[in-house]
Motif scaffolding. Structure first.
Motif, short mmCIF file in Angstrom:
data_model
loop_
_atom_site.label_atom_id
_atom_site.label_comp_id
_atom_site.label_asym_id
_atom_site.label_seq_id
_atom_site.Cartn_x
_atom_site.Cartn_y
_atom_site.Cartn_z
N LYS A 40 -23.95 -10.79 -30.49
CA LYS A 40 -23.28 -9.62 -30.79
C LYS A 40 -21.87 -9.69 -29.73
CE LYS A 40 -26.96 -6.91 -32.38
NZ LYS A 40 -27.68 -5.80 -32.13
N GLY A 77 -18.24 -14.41 -29.85
CA GLY A 77 -17.55 -14.57 -31.13
C GLY A 77 -17.39 -16.06 -31.40
N GLN A 134 -17.45 -18.75 -42.62
CA GLN A 134 -17.32 -17.48 -41.71
C GLN A 134 -17.34 -16.47 -42.96
OE1 GLN A 134 -15.55 -18.10 -38.40
NE2 GLN A 134 -17.08 -16.94 -37.58
N GLY A 165 -19.09 -7.05 -39.60
CA GLY A 165 -19.67 -7.18 -38.10
C GLY A 165 -20.00 -5.84 -37.65
N ASN A 193 -22.84 -4.14 -38.92
CA ASN A 193 -24.08 -4.81 -38.36
C ASN A 193 -24.43 -4.26 -37.05
OD1 ASN A 193 -25.86 -6.48 -39.43
ND2 ASN A 193 -25.11 -8.30 -38.60
N THR A 213 -12.63 -11.08 -38.13
CA THR A 213 -14.29 -10.70 -38.58
C THR A 213 -14.75 -10.69 -36.95
OG1 THR A 213 -15.23 -12.93 -38.92
CG2 THR A 213 -14.27 -11.76 -40.75
N ILE A 214 -14.39 -11.64 -36.21
CA ILE A 214 -14.98 -11.74 -34.91
C ILE A 214 -14.47 -10.70 -34.17
CG2 ILE A 214 -15.04 -13.22 -32.87
CD1 ILE A 214 -15.10 -15.58 -34.67
N MET A 247 -15.70 -7.23 -33.84
CA MET A 247 -17.09 -6.96 -33.26
C MET A 247 -16.81 -6.53 -31.67
SD MET A 247 -19.53 -9.45 -34.91
CE MET A 247 -20.98 -8.88 -34.54
#
Ligand SMILES: Nc1ncnc2c1ncn2[C@@H]1O[C@H](COP(=O)(O)OP(=O)(O)O)[C@@H](O)[C@H]1O
Ligand SMILES: [Mg+2]
Length: 249
Positions: free
Chosen positions: A88, A91, A100, A113, A116, A160-161, A164
């Protein structure tokens, strides 16, 4: 009230990691140790097959080392749930962006993410849009990920990373598939983000432009030498195993 004990220590500490693939005759990692402090961006350079990707997969718990310890903020990670918590906050940008990206649209992928992590649908969407904007990808929200170019996929994978809001970035060969403009864009992004990072690459100039320290991966261990220290000068000089050009050559 001071730091909580579990938050003490370096961000990441890899201690004496040894790893061989089942049936493999030689160890890929041989008692490898590395420490990442906050504010550091460590470059790791090594030829194909030197174990760079394997090393990242061990850090995030996708592979288990035969011996050694992964510590995050001082705490050793032992069970799968420990690695789930690490993922979490740490990344990993995969070497292949196709590993990915799995949603039909860019927005779905980038919002995945945050959803999630427990954000509401509208908050996750806002976070995704904001992250895409930071990377200069506004307008890509409804694009189909499988239709994007290699470079566009790489940036969306990075989004996407970043959506988060990780405390550590692990970038595996981030310049593969990038044209020179996108590569320059990525250099600016990394330097602007200023996130603690480990970046693995065989692109020496990219590491020199983004990292605070560069190490070599050789014989399953991390090594540092003067020739691998980033430098800004113009004269010709031998760079042994890591020949490279300067941007202004
Ligand atoms: N799943 C696997 N099983 C067996 N050998 C593997 C596997 N994945 C990678 N290897 C081997 O391990 C070595 C290191 O691979 P890798 O970590 O991908 O290197 P790098 O990322 O530095 O190119 C290579 O020789 C590779 O062929
Ligand atoms: Mg690799």
């Amino acid at each position: 009230m001071g730091e909580k004990p579990e938050d003490s220590g370096p961000l990441l500490r890899l201690e004496d990691l040894s790893f061989a693939y089942p049936g493999g005759s030689t160890p890929i990692l041989d008692s490898l140790s590395l420490t990442l402090q906050s504010g550091e961006r460590l470059g790791l350079i090594g030829p194909n097959g030197s174990g760079k990707t394997t090393f990242f997969h061990i850090i995030v718990g996708l592979l288990k080392p035969q011996s050694g310890t992964v510590r995050f903020k001082g705490k050793p990670l032992i069970e799968e749930k420990d690695f789930r918590l690490l993922r979490k906050e740490v990344g990993l940008l995969f070497q292949d962006a196709d590993d990915q990206l799995f949603s039909p649209t860019v927005l779905d992928d980038v919002a995945f993410g945050p959803l999630n992590l427990g954000l509401s649908v509208s908050d996750a969407r806002a976070r995704a849009e904001q992250t895409l904007a930071t990377l200069g990808l506004t307008g890509y929200e409804q694009r189909l990920t499988h239709h994007l170019s290699g470079g566009e996929k790489k940036l969306v994978a990075l989004a996407t990373i970043l959506a988060m809001q990780p405390s550590v970035l692990l970038l595996d060969e981030p310049t593969n598939d990038l044209d020179s403009a996108t590569r320059a864009h990525l250099i600016r992004i990394i330097n602007t983000l200023s996130l603690a990072s480990v970046i693995i690459s065989h692109d020496w100039d990219f590491l020199a432009a983004t990292c605070t320290t560069i190490y070599g991966l050789k014989g399953g261990r991390v090594e540092i030498s003067d020739e691998l220290t980033p430098h800004a000068h113009r004269h010709a000089h031998p760079h042994g195993e890591h020949p490279h050009r300067h941007e202004d050559d």
